[in-house]
Write an enzyme that holds these catalytic residues in place. Structure first.
Site, PDB file in Angstrom:
ATOM      1  N   ASN A  10       0.877  -1.173   0.000  1.00 53.25           N
ATOM      2  CA  ASN A  10       0.000   0.000   0.000  1.00 53.25           C
ATOM      3  C   ASN A  10       0.913   1.221   0.000  1.00 53.25           C
ATOM      4  O   ASN A  10       1.478   1.566   1.031  1.00 53.25           O
ATOM      5  CB  ASN A  10      -0.893  -0.040   1.249  1.00 53.25           C
ATOM      6  CG  ASN A  10      -1.677   1.248   1.432  1.00 53.25           C
ATOM      7  OD1 ASN A  10      -1.795   2.055   0.511  1.00 53.25           O
ATOM      8  ND2 ASN A  10      -2.224   1.445   2.623  1.00 53.25           N
ATOM      9  N   LYS A  12       0.214   4.277  -0.283  1.00 53.64           N
ATOM     10  CA  LYS A  12      -0.373   5.509   0.285  1.00 53.64           C
ATOM     11  C   LYS A  12      -0.076   6.695  -0.635  1.00 53.64           C
ATOM     12  O   LYS A  12      -0.069   6.509  -1.858  1.00 53.64           O
ATOM     13  CB  LYS A  12       0.138   5.736   1.706  1.00 53.64           C
ATOM     14  CG  LYS A  12      -0.020   4.473   2.559  1.00 53.64           C
ATOM     15  CD  LYS A  12       0.151   4.701   4.017  1.00 53.64           C
ATOM     16  CE  LYS A  12      -0.029   3.381   4.757  1.00 53.64           C
ATOM     17  NZ  LYS A  12      -0.032   3.502   6.187  1.00 53.64           N
ATOM     18  N   HIS A  95      -9.542   1.489   4.671  1.00 50.81           N
ATOM     19  CA  HIS A  95      -8.280   1.648   5.411  1.00 50.81           C
ATOM     20  C   HIS A  95      -8.518   2.618   6.571  1.00 50.81           C
ATOM     21  O   HIS A  95      -9.283   3.584   6.440  1.00 50.81           O
ATOM     22  CB  HIS A  95      -7.194   2.182   4.468  1.00 50.81           C
ATOM     23  CG  HIS A  95      -5.832   2.141   5.087  1.00 50.81           C
ATOM     24  ND1 HIS A  95      -5.427   3.067   6.007  1.00 50.81           N
ATOM     25  CD2 HIS A  95      -4.822   1.250   4.957  1.00 50.81           C
ATOM     26  CE1 HIS A  95      -4.190   2.765   6.407  1.00 50.81           C
ATOM     27  NE2 HIS A  95      -3.807   1.663   5.781  1.00 50.81           N
ATOM     28  N   GLU A  97      -6.862   4.961   7.685  1.00 51.74           N
ATOM     29  CA  GLU A  97      -6.584   6.372   7.376  1.00 51.74           C
ATOM     30  C   GLU A  97      -7.777   7.005   6.663  1.00 51.74           C
ATOM     31  O   GLU A  97      -8.084   8.179   6.860  1.00 51.74           O
ATOM     32  CB  GLU A  97      -5.302   6.483   6.529  1.00 51.74           C
ATOM     33  CG  GLU A  97      -4.067   6.239   7.383  1.00 51.74           C
ATOM     34  CD  GLU A  97      -2.881   5.651   6.626  1.00 51.74           C
ATOM     35  OE1 GLU A  97      -2.858   5.707   5.388  1.00 51.74           O
ATOM     36  OE2 GLU A  97      -1.978   5.121   7.307  1.00 51.74           O
ATOM     37  N   GLU A 167      -5.786  -4.815  10.472  1.00 55.91           N
ATOM     38  CA  GLU A 167      -4.739  -3.821  10.712  1.00 55.91           C
ATOM     39  C   GLU A 167      -5.036  -3.049  11.995  1.00 55.91           C
ATOM     40  O   GLU A 167      -5.812  -2.076  11.967  1.00 55.91           O
ATOM     41  CB  GLU A 167      -4.679  -2.830   9.551  1.00 55.91           C
ATOM     42  CG  GLU A 167      -4.327  -3.453   8.221  1.00 55.91           C
ATOM     43  CD  GLU A 167      -3.682  -2.428   7.287  1.00 55.91           C
ATOM     44  OE1 GLU A 167      -2.594  -2.704   6.798  1.00 55.91           O
ATOM     45  OE2 GLU A 167      -4.267  -1.354   7.090  1.00 55.91           O
ATOM     46  N   GLY A 173       2.239   2.213  10.721  1.00 57.37           N
ATOM     47  CA  GLY A 173       3.218   3.294  10.578  1.00 57.37           C
ATOM     48  C   GLY A 173       3.907   3.679  11.870  1.00 57.37           C
ATOM     49  O   GLY A 173       4.534   4.726  11.955  1.00 57.37           O
ATOM     50  N   SER A 213       3.034  -2.128  10.299  1.00 56.47           N
ATOM     51  CA  SER A 213       4.478  -2.208  10.528  1.00 56.47           C
ATOM     52  C   SER A 213       5.087  -3.569  10.159  1.00 56.47           C
ATOM     53  O   SER A 213       6.029  -4.016  10.804  1.00 56.47           O
ATOM     54  CB  SER A 213       4.829  -1.825  11.971  1.00 56.47           C
ATOM     55  OG  SER A 213       4.476  -0.474  12.220  1.00 56.47           O
TER      56      SER A 213
END
Ligand code: PGA
Length: 252
Positions: A10, A12, A95, A97, A167, A173, A213
């Site tokens: 991904n 991003k 996701h 985010e 996730e 991250g 991560s």
């Protein structure tokens, strides 16, 4: 039937066109046989056309988002049919985010999943809890509710065309990975929900990835767990060498 591992990068909002093309040229011929592992890169929408054109035999390209409507007056948005018309095979949906910064909800996730499947694009459906939820001890309940809502109105035949990515938000991250045992335990809980919704066959075939991560050092121990069928990887998917190490780890 064994579940084929899937490793999805991904990207991003990283890279420019030249970086994206350089990446594809570097990994294309090196990516392992698609019969053994599904290797996917989920790229920013603007790169998709160039990447699909250059994808090698064993690499597939995915998007990071799409709109749930088939078409309409939604300025700035991209439909599943548009993605499909460019040869995009996967799409990341929900996701964290997007849930946190772009008003993605369990309801829009569900609508997007339904539309993606209808267009024969494989949705990679993201679920996962916050640190607060993990510390409260309500992770299983929280994730279960996300899964149930994501699969609303989806037939078992269509459920088989989906992938889930677990996730935990606190691991994305942050360099703080869930331990393989923690990830496996939550993923087993997710598989149980799928079993309750669709029965044994679907539950034993549906692939559930871990994300948060994942890197070249921890990937093998994560993939060695019974219920972890692959990984959704952000940071460590940006570098061609690192990405190849990740997809090769799925062969072991
Ligand atoms: P990360 O991102 O690997 O950089 O933690 C994972 C993701 O957001 O999918």
């Amino acid at each position: 039937m064994a579940r084929k591992p899937l490793i999805a990068g991904n990207w991003k909002m990283y890279k420019t066109k030249d970086d994206a093309l350089a990446f594809i040229y570097a990994v294309n011929v090196e990516v392992p046989d698609r019969d053994l592992v599904e290797s996917v890169i989920c790229a920013p929408a603007i790169f998709l056309r160039d990447l699909v054109k250059r994808e090698g035999e064993n690499l597939r390209i995915g998007a990071q988002n799409m709109h749930y409507a088939e078409e309409g007056a939604f300025t700035g948005e991209i439909s599943a049919a548009m993605l499909k018309s460019y040869g995009v095979d996967y799409v990341v949906i929900g996701h964290s985010e997007r849930r946190a910064y772009f008003n993605e909800t369990d309801e829009t996730v569900n609508l997007k999943v339904l539309t993606a499947v209808k267009e024969s694009i494989t949705p990679i459906i993201c679920v996962g809890e916050s640190l607060e939820t993990r510390e409260e001890g309500t992770t299983d309940r929280f994730v279960k509710a996300q899964v149930i809502k994501a699969y609303r109105n989806l037939s078992s035949e269509d459920a088989l065309k989906t992938v889930i990515a677990y996730e935990p938000i606190w691991a994305i991250g942050t360099g703080r990975t869930a331990t393989p045992e923690q990830a496996n335990e939550t993923i087993q809980g997710i598989r149980l929900v799928i079993q309750e919704l669709y029965g044994d066959d679907v539950a034993s075939q549906l692939r559930i990835l871990y994300g948060g991560s994942v890197n070249t050092k921890n990937v093998e121990s994560l993939l060695s767990m019974s219920d972890i069928d692959g990984a959704l990887v952000g940071g460590a998917s940006l570098d061609p060498k690192s990405y190849l190490t990740l997809v090769r780890a799925a062969l072991k």
